[in-house]
Design an enzyme around this catalytic site. Sequence first.
Site, short mmCIF file in Angstrom:
data_model
loop_
_atom_site.label_atom_id
_atom_site.label_comp_id
_atom_site.label_asym_id
_atom_site.label_seq_id
_atom_site.Cartn_x
_atom_site.Cartn_y
_atom_site.Cartn_z
CE LYS A 178 -4.25 -2.03 1.59
NZ LYS A 178 -3.81 -3.44 1.76
C1 LIG Z 1 -4.41 -4.48 1.16
C2 LIG Z 1 -3.66 -5.76 1.06
C3 LIG Z 1 -4.04 -6.79 0.17
C4 LIG Z 1 -5.28 -6.69 -0.68
O1 LIG Z 1 -5.16 -5.71 -1.67
P1 LIG Z 1 -6.49 -5.15 -2.40
O2 LIG Z 1 -6.00 -4.03 -3.21
O3 LIG Z 1 -7.42 -4.72 -1.30
O4 LIG Z 1 -7.05 -6.27 -3.19
C5 LIG Z 1 -3.25 -7.92 0.09
N1 LIG Z 1 -2.16 -8.07 0.86
C6 LIG Z 1 -1.76 -7.12 1.74
C7 LIG Z 1 -0.55 -7.37 2.56
C8 LIG Z 1 -2.48 -5.93 1.87
O5 LIG Z 1 -2.08 -5.00 2.73
#
Ligand SMILES: *Cc1c(COP(=O)(O)O)cnc(C)c1O
Length: 475
Positions: A120
């Site tokens: 993120k």
């Molecule tokens: C947010 C997240 C996901 C999922 O990603 P999306 O964009 O919500 O599908 C998967 N793995 C980790 C470690 C995350 O922080």
Amino acid sequence: MLYVSTRGQSRPQTFSQILLGGLAPDGGLYLPESYPRIGADELAAMRGMDYAALAQAILSRYADDIAAADLKDLIQRTYTAQTYCNVRPGSDAADITPLSTLEPGLHILQLSNGPTLAFKDMAMQLLGNLFEYVLAREGQHLNILGATSGDTGSSAEYAMRGKRGIRVFMLSPLGKMSRFQTAQMFSLQDPNIFNIAVRGVFDDCQDIVKAVSNDHAFKAQHAIGTVNSINWARVAAQIVYYFKGYFAATQNNDQQVSFCVPSGNFGNVCAGHIARMMGLPIRQLIVATNENDVLDEFFRSGVYRPRVAAETLHTSSPSMDISKASNFERFAFDLAGRDATCVRAWWGEVDQGRAFDAKQGGYFDRVADYGFVSGSSSHADRLATIRMVWEKYGTMIDTHTADGIKVGLEKRDPGVPLVCLETALPAKFEDAIRAALGREPERPAAMAGLEALPQRSVSMDNDAAAVKAYIAQNC
Ligand SMILES: *Cc1c(COP(=O)(O)O)cnc(C)c1O
């Protein structure tokens, strides 16, 4: 570039106009009115670009109401080797998203080298700089209110800390995050960051955010905004690393690759979908879920059936524990041939807590044209995959990436290189690593002793009124 709502009943807006907002007024999500196609010459020119140049080439098409020189400056300040420094041994931080090769044709794209060790940070760090820039330009300020079970909240806080004109009020379920995640968030001492630990579960936190956001007078009076995963700029920023990963895994632009993507709210893989629509030679987009398999169910059956909170399982890949996939409506809009009437009918059901069936009307027949396949993974699968990757390749992966690799290996097209997106580093999930490997995860040097730092948070009952009072006092 103008942005239209998936529900078709809001006025088209510019990038800057939708940057700070959430849903469109009609309840839909914004998407570009059309996807810019990258021609063969442009794709050839992109192959040699470093991350920042590539980001500029792609994002300038979407953020075309920000002066090119300013956008370039924001991007250059965001994608630096200093910010994305937590690379694996042997990788070069200057690559920002280095590609690790497990064996020929099987790769991991490192997306978790930023300050909170999760992918993120790739988009959120840019969002922090974009928000600060647009708020200063418009002479405004913003109070970001969010709910987190871990990754989103810490990523938002590390992106917004110290930013002028921005305060962050982040709700988390008291005692429900890992020690590492708690320490990451609560150790921040920046005066513009407020951690609120709610006596309840994550869904309670989310309900408070909704309640506050639905109080339009309060929201306007206190300039309340969000940074949740439906934010268009986050999706746009994520498109960049699909291009970077593609170039790193291929020798020329006649080759195809497949991506497997550990998925929850469908934001990450939605960016992959858009990269493919722009003309990036992607064969498959492999959607991996954990036991919370609402997306896998859709791609297997055509039925999208969001779950209620009580049906949502608490798993060892917690960032994928979702009951509905908030970005899924974006892909559904494309699948429906951009027919907003169809999307309104589908989400008329979803918003009533019901399912819809995309087989009706023949829409589901087109899913394969978009390259999507899917699968799911269990706790036992995760541990077995972590063990397999460690024993076979000497590489330690986290539980989310393990979900991706498990499903990716199952569903891949043989003969097409597979790039598995690494969505977090194993250091964030010590208990699972200990269970799988009987040892502690590697931890980046910068994070040593994190849990011993002084922490700063307030605890509150599950009560929207109390949260509102706290915001009013502190903003
Ligand atoms: C947010 C997240 C996901 C999922 O990603 P999306 O964009 O919500 O599908 C998967 N793995 C980790 C470690 C995350 O922080």
